[in-house]
Structure formats: C-alpha cells, structure tokens
Enzyme design. Structure first.
Site, PDB file in Angstrom:
ATOM      1  N   ALA A  81       1.422 -19.395 -21.027  1.00  0.00           N
ATOM      2  CA  ALA A  81      -0.032 -19.486 -20.540  1.00  0.00           C
ATOM      3  C   ALA A  81      -0.144 -19.683 -18.903  1.00  0.00           C
ATOM      4  O   ALA A  81      -0.728 -18.930 -18.344  1.00  0.00           O
ATOM      5  CB  ALA A  81      -0.733 -20.657 -21.351  1.00  0.00           C
ATOM      6  N   TYR A  82       0.729 -20.601 -18.490  1.00  0.00           N
ATOM      7  CA  TYR A  82       0.806 -20.811 -16.971  1.00  0.00           C
ATOM      8  C   TYR A  82       1.422 -19.628 -16.341  1.00  0.00           C
ATOM      9  O   TYR A  82       0.534 -19.225 -15.383  1.00  0.00           O
ATOM     10  CB  TYR A  82       1.816 -21.945 -16.847  1.00  0.00           C
ATOM     11  CG  TYR A  82       1.992 -22.267 -15.259  1.00  0.00           C
ATOM     12  CD1 TYR A  82       0.876 -22.770 -14.691  1.00  0.00           C
ATOM     13  CD2 TYR A  82       3.201 -22.175 -14.743  1.00  0.00           C
ATOM     14  CE1 TYR A  82       1.026 -23.238 -13.481  1.00  0.00           C
ATOM     15  CE2 TYR A  82       3.312 -22.661 -13.257  1.00  0.00           C
ATOM     16  CZ  TYR A  82       2.164 -23.223 -12.765  1.00  0.00           C
ATOM     17  OH  TYR A  82       2.356 -23.421 -11.459  1.00  0.00           O
ATOM     18  N   ALA A  83       2.375 -18.999 -16.768  1.00  0.00           N
ATOM     19  CA  ALA A  83       2.876 -17.849 -16.207  1.00  0.00           C
ATOM     20  C   ALA A  83       1.685 -16.340 -16.287  1.00  0.00           C
ATOM     21  O   ALA A  83       1.774 -15.820 -15.307  1.00  0.00           O
ATOM     22  CB  ALA A  83       4.145 -17.177 -16.817  1.00  0.00           C
TER      23      ALA A  83
END
Length: 247
Positions: free
Chosen positions: A154-156
């Site tokens: 999700a962060y990437a």
C-alpha cells in the site's frame, strides 16, 4: 521580504520531525526564510522553528493537513504575506502503514492514500499556482517502489503515484522556470521508519546497501536542499534514489 533582495522562501511540509525537520535545518543554514508545515505536534514544530532561527533564518510554523486544500492555500498565503512570495516547496509530509495485501485494512489504505497521494497533489497544485520564477518543487517517494519489500504494498503504491506525477508536473511547468523532482529515500533512521521494527530487521536493512548503514535524516536533507537550491535547478523531472546504493 522577497527574492529581489536575495532572500528565498521555502515551505517544508512535515517539517516538525524526521527528514522534514532536517530539511528545515539545512535550508535555514542556506539562508532561506522557512515555513514549517506540520499536522499536529505544535511543540515539535516550535522546536523546528527555534532551530531555524538559531541558524539565522526567519521562520514560523503553520498547522495544515496537506490533504486539505483550504488549509494548504492558507499556508501559502501566509508565507506570501510574511515573506513576499514562495520559491521552494518540499513536501515531506507522509504516512506509512505496513501489512500484507491479503490482510490490509482498507480504512488504513484510505488514510495512507489521503496523505501520500491527495496530499501530494494538493501541495503540488498550490505550488504550481504560486511559485515565483526560479522556484522548485521537491516531492517525496520511497526506494521501496523499486525494492518491492513484502508488507509495503500500500505504501509503495501510494508513492508510485508520486513518481508518476513528477515528470508530468515538470513538463506542465514549462515556461515558468520551476523545476520539479522527487527524492526517494532508502531505509532512514527516523521514528516513522523505526517504529514497530525489530533490532534484527533494522540491522538487516542497514546491510542492504553497499555503505552498510541506515541513512540519516541529514543525508536526505542534503539531497532535497540541493534540488531546491539554484545550484540544483538544472535537475528536473527526476526521481533521485537516495539510498546508499540499495538495488
């Protein structure tokens, strides 16, 4: 105060802690007037302002959720009112949440994307509307966009959106004399990065690059300050992976 008398003004979001605070210190040392943008920790923001003024800079803190377009516009307006204009914007505000895709809480996904995608667009949009000629927009991604570590999906993904925006915005600024770049740090010793990680994992990540250490906030601040400075103005539309050589 304006660029005509030699003083440049910088807005640094996420400027109260971690990498953002190191950037505030570095730009203050370079003679910028500084706006320390922060989300909620007024004490840390005040401390960042105190450090900037101790370095000889004029500085003030401004509370604004980067995803709130009204608050961000007001922050820019206050910078223009106090300092005459804005020359550099560094959007280091960000949110991290780690989980395997199969276990991801979608509320966390929405909150993460609100800050990292919408927030980046809001700040970049305001900067694109207001920056003076010779100005600079510096955004933030992560080297995980290229290393693909598990649990970082999700962060990437949110930071991949920032990287996609970078060259598009640089081209849209044609004729404005404003450069646009993104810094993509590797593992860096900030509270955001260290939180919830075991000593074993931290040591493993520190060995993942040929320099065999974690980055320090000042390492990333040097890169961001260069890109925001007149010396770095010819660098444009780039994603700079400041990660010690991590593949």
């Amino acid at each position: 105060m304006s660029i005509e008398n030699g003083t440049r003004t910088a807005i640094v979001t996420g400027g109260s802690r971690g990498i953002g605070r190191a950037i505030v210190q570095r730009l203050a040392a370079q003679g910028y007037a500084i706006v320390v943008g922060y989300a909620g920790n007024a004490d840390e923001a005040a401390a960042a302002v105190k450090e900037a003024t101790a370095a000889g800079a004029e500085a003030f803190a401004y509370q604004a959720d980067v995803a709130d377009e009204t608050a961000v516009a007001a922050m820019f307006a206050e910078a223009e009112s106090r300092f005459g204009g804005v020359d550099a914007v560094v959007n280091s505000a960000g949110r991290m949440f780690l989980a395997p895709v199969a276990e991801l809480d979608l509320d966390e996904l929405d909150a993460l994307h609100r800050t990292n995608i919408r927030g980046t667009f809001v700040v970049a949009r305001e900067a694109a509307r207001r920056l003076r000629p010779g100005g600079s927009i510096t955004l933030f991604s992560t080297s995980v966009v290229g290393t693909y570590f598990p649990t970082y999906g999700a962060y990437a993904a949110s930071k991949g959106a920032v990287e996609a925006l970078t060259m598009v915005l640089a081209r849209e600024m044609r004729g404005r004399d404003v450069n646009v770049n993104t810094v993509a740090p590797g593992p860096t010793a900030t509270d955001l990065f260290l939180d919830g990680k075991s000593e074993e994992l931290i040591a493993q990540l520190a060995q993942a690059n040929p320099l065999e250490r974690l980055g320090e906030p000042r390492d990333i601040a040097e890169v961001a300050a260069f890109l925001a400075s007149p010396a770095g103005h010819w660098v444009n539309g780039q994603v700079v992976r400041a990660n010690g050589g991590m593949v």
